[in-house]
Design a protein around this motif. Structure first.
Motif, short mmCIF file in Angstrom:
data_model
loop_
_atom_site.label_atom_id
_atom_site.label_comp_id
_atom_site.label_asym_id
_atom_site.label_seq_id
_atom_site.Cartn_x
_atom_site.Cartn_y
_atom_site.Cartn_z
N LEU A 42 0.83 -1.21 0.00
CA LEU A 42 0.00 0.00 0.00
C LEU A 42 0.86 1.26 0.00
O LEU A 42 0.53 2.25 -0.67
CB LEU A 42 -0.93 0.00 1.20
CG LEU A 42 -2.08 -1.03 1.18
CD1 LEU A 42 -2.86 -0.99 2.48
CD2 LEU A 42 -3.01 -0.75 0.00
N SER A 43 1.95 1.24 0.75
CA SER A 43 2.85 2.40 0.79
C SER A 43 3.47 2.66 -0.58
O SER A 43 3.56 3.81 -1.03
CB SER A 43 3.94 2.19 1.84
OG SER A 43 3.38 2.02 3.13
N LEU A 44 3.89 1.58 -1.25
CA LEU A 44 4.48 1.74 -2.57
C LEU A 44 3.46 2.26 -3.58
O LEU A 44 3.78 3.10 -4.42
CB LEU A 44 5.06 0.40 -3.04
CG LEU A 44 6.29 -0.11 -2.27
CD1 LEU A 44 6.70 -1.48 -2.77
CD2 LEU A 44 7.46 0.86 -2.38
N VAL A 45 2.23 1.74 -3.49
CA VAL A 45 1.18 2.22 -4.40
C VAL A 45 0.89 3.69 -4.15
O VAL A 45 0.67 4.47 -5.09
CB VAL A 45 -0.10 1.37 -4.22
CG1 VAL A 45 -1.27 1.99 -4.98
CG2 VAL A 45 0.13 -0.06 -4.69
N TRP A 46 0.90 4.10 -2.88
CA TRP A 46 0.60 5.49 -2.54
C TRP A 46 1.72 6.43 -2.96
O TRP A 46 1.46 7.54 -3.43
CB TRP A 46 0.36 5.60 -1.03
CG TRP A 46 -0.01 6.97 -0.58
CD1 TRP A 46 -1.23 7.55 -0.59
CD2 TRP A 46 0.90 7.96 -0.06
NE1 TRP A 46 -1.17 8.83 -0.10
CE2 TRP A 46 0.12 9.11 0.23
CE3 TRP A 46 2.27 7.98 0.20
CZ2 TRP A 46 0.68 10.26 0.76
CZ3 TRP A 46 2.83 9.14 0.72
CH2 TRP A 46 2.04 10.25 1.01
N ILE A 47 2.96 6.01 -2.80
CA ILE A 47 4.09 6.90 -3.06
C ILE A 47 4.54 6.87 -4.51
O ILE A 47 5.27 7.76 -4.96
CB ILE A 47 5.27 6.53 -2.12
CG1 ILE A 47 6.22 7.73 -1.97
CG2 ILE A 47 6.03 5.32 -2.66
CD1 ILE A 47 7.33 7.49 -0.96
N TYR A 48 4.10 5.86 -5.28
CA TYR A 48 4.56 5.75 -6.67
C TYR A 48 4.25 6.98 -7.51
O TYR A 48 5.11 7.43 -8.29
CB TYR A 48 3.96 4.51 -7.33
CG TYR A 48 4.36 4.36 -8.77
CD1 TYR A 48 5.59 3.80 -9.12
CD2 TYR A 48 3.52 4.79 -9.80
CE1 TYR A 48 5.97 3.68 -10.44
CE2 TYR A 48 3.90 4.68 -11.12
CZ TYR A 48 5.12 4.12 -11.45
OH TYR A 48 5.49 4.01 -12.75
N PRO A 49 3.04 7.57 -7.45
CA PRO A 49 2.80 8.78 -8.26
C PRO A 49 3.76 9.92 -7.99
O PRO A 49 4.14 10.65 -8.92
CB PRO A 49 1.35 9.16 -7.88
CG PRO A 49 0.73 7.89 -7.42
CD PRO A 49 1.83 7.15 -6.72
N PHE A 50 4.18 10.07 -6.73
CA PHE A 50 5.13 11.14 -6.42
C PHE A 50 6.51 10.84 -7.01
O PHE A 50 7.18 11.73 -7.54
CB PHE A 50 5.23 11.31 -4.90
CG PHE A 50 3.94 11.68 -4.25
CD1 PHE A 50 3.51 13.00 -4.22
CD2 PHE A 50 3.13 10.72 -3.68
CE1 PHE A 50 2.31 13.35 -3.63
CE2 PHE A 50 1.93 11.06 -3.08
CZ PHE A 50 1.52 12.37 -3.06
#
Length: 300
Positions: A42-50
């Motif tokens: 979930l953290s990777l999915v959340w931070i990927y756009p940034f």
């Protein structure tokens, strides 16, 4: 052996036992492993756009869409940042945004804290009705109020000025900030005001020297929320600066990269990264107070 020596030895044995348990560590159960993996995904999915945004700011526009989801640019193009800062005018947009955001924060904190102090500490006729009206206005979209705000600002002679934008952003309802202060001040003991009164302090001195310092966690929360609102708002600064392009903010300045025949995606990505840096810095500085205030609200 004395009783004191016996207690000392017992304490030392207990400390050694705790240290041995810490050194051994807790066993990794399957449930904990699955939870850790799930949170990591979930953290990777959340931070990927940034991460993708930062990567896109270092690429050519054709490379952004040609490489798909690849993050590493073939050759970092740092000139995208220079182009956004100088050629697109983001240096002046950045200064405008800082001035408007700082003025809005000061105005919102002062007036919300004063209103919250009155609502939280004093009883007066029509108090519940006033709070009800506040809650109703909380759900009004910004588009419904933009016309009267523009007219009032124009009548004051502040249209197309920094002060006008600050007044338009900070002099609205700000109901969330007011209610946060009201809830916090309501929970403080009355002895604080009584002690200040015995020391000869008047109402304003009591508020600014006693109450406001104690409400620092709420102030940090209001600062963060107001900062995000003023830094990213688009509609009101756009209307207020239509005839003065040099007063544009960062959010409005993004339209510079959209042309009639195409868009400068790499320049827009670089400008977006530049506009995000102050937001990250402010949140990192105030995040502890923000979390403390939210936790305090949940406990209450």
């Amino acid at each position: 052996m004395s009783a004191l020596d016996t207690r000392t030895m017992t304490t030392q044995d207990s400390d050694r036992s705790v240290l041995r348990k810490l050194r051994r560590g807790r066993p990794l159960r399957p449930g904990r492993i699955l939870t850790f993996v799930g949170l990591l995904v979930l953290s990777l999915v959340w931070i990927y756009p940034f991460i993708w945004l930062v990567s896109a700011s270092l690429k050519d526009s054709s490379e952004i869409f040609g490489d798909g989801l690849a993050l590493l640019p073939e050759e970092p193009m740092w000139e995208n940042y220079a182009r956004a800062w100088t050629e697109a005018g983001f240096s002046s947009y950045f200064l405008n945004t800082v001035l408007i955001t700082a003025g809005t924060i000061v105005l919102v904190v002062v007036r919300s804290a004063l209103a919250g102090y009155v609502l939280g500490r004093f009883d007066f006729p029509g108090k519940k009705l006033l709070i009800g009206v506040f809650l109703v206005t909380f759900f009004l979209p910004e588009g419904y109020t933009i016309i009267p705000i523009t007219q009032l600002t124009d009548q004051l002679g502040l249209l197309n000025t920094h002060a006008g934008v600050i007044l338009g952003l900070g002099a609205g309802g700000q109901i969330a900030a007011t209610l946060l202060y009201a809830g916090y001040f309501r929970g403080l003991p009355k002895e604080l005001e009584e002690s200040a009164k015995l020391d000869g302090a008047g109402p304003f001195r009591t508020f600014f020297q006693v109450m406001m310092p104690m409400a620092w966690p709420i102030t940090a929360t209001v600062v963060i929320l107001t900062f995000l609102f003023a830094w990213n708002t688009y509609l009101l600064p756009l209307v207020f600066t239509l005839s003065e392009p040099n007063l544009r903010t960062l959010a409005i300045g993004m339209t510079v990269f959209v042309g009639e025949y195409g868009q400068d995606w790499s320049g827009m990505a670089a400008a977006a990264v530049l506009s995000m840096i102050p937001v990250i810095i402010v949140f990192v500085i105030l995040q502890r107070k923000f979390v403390d205030s939210i936790a305090g609200a949940v406990k209450q």
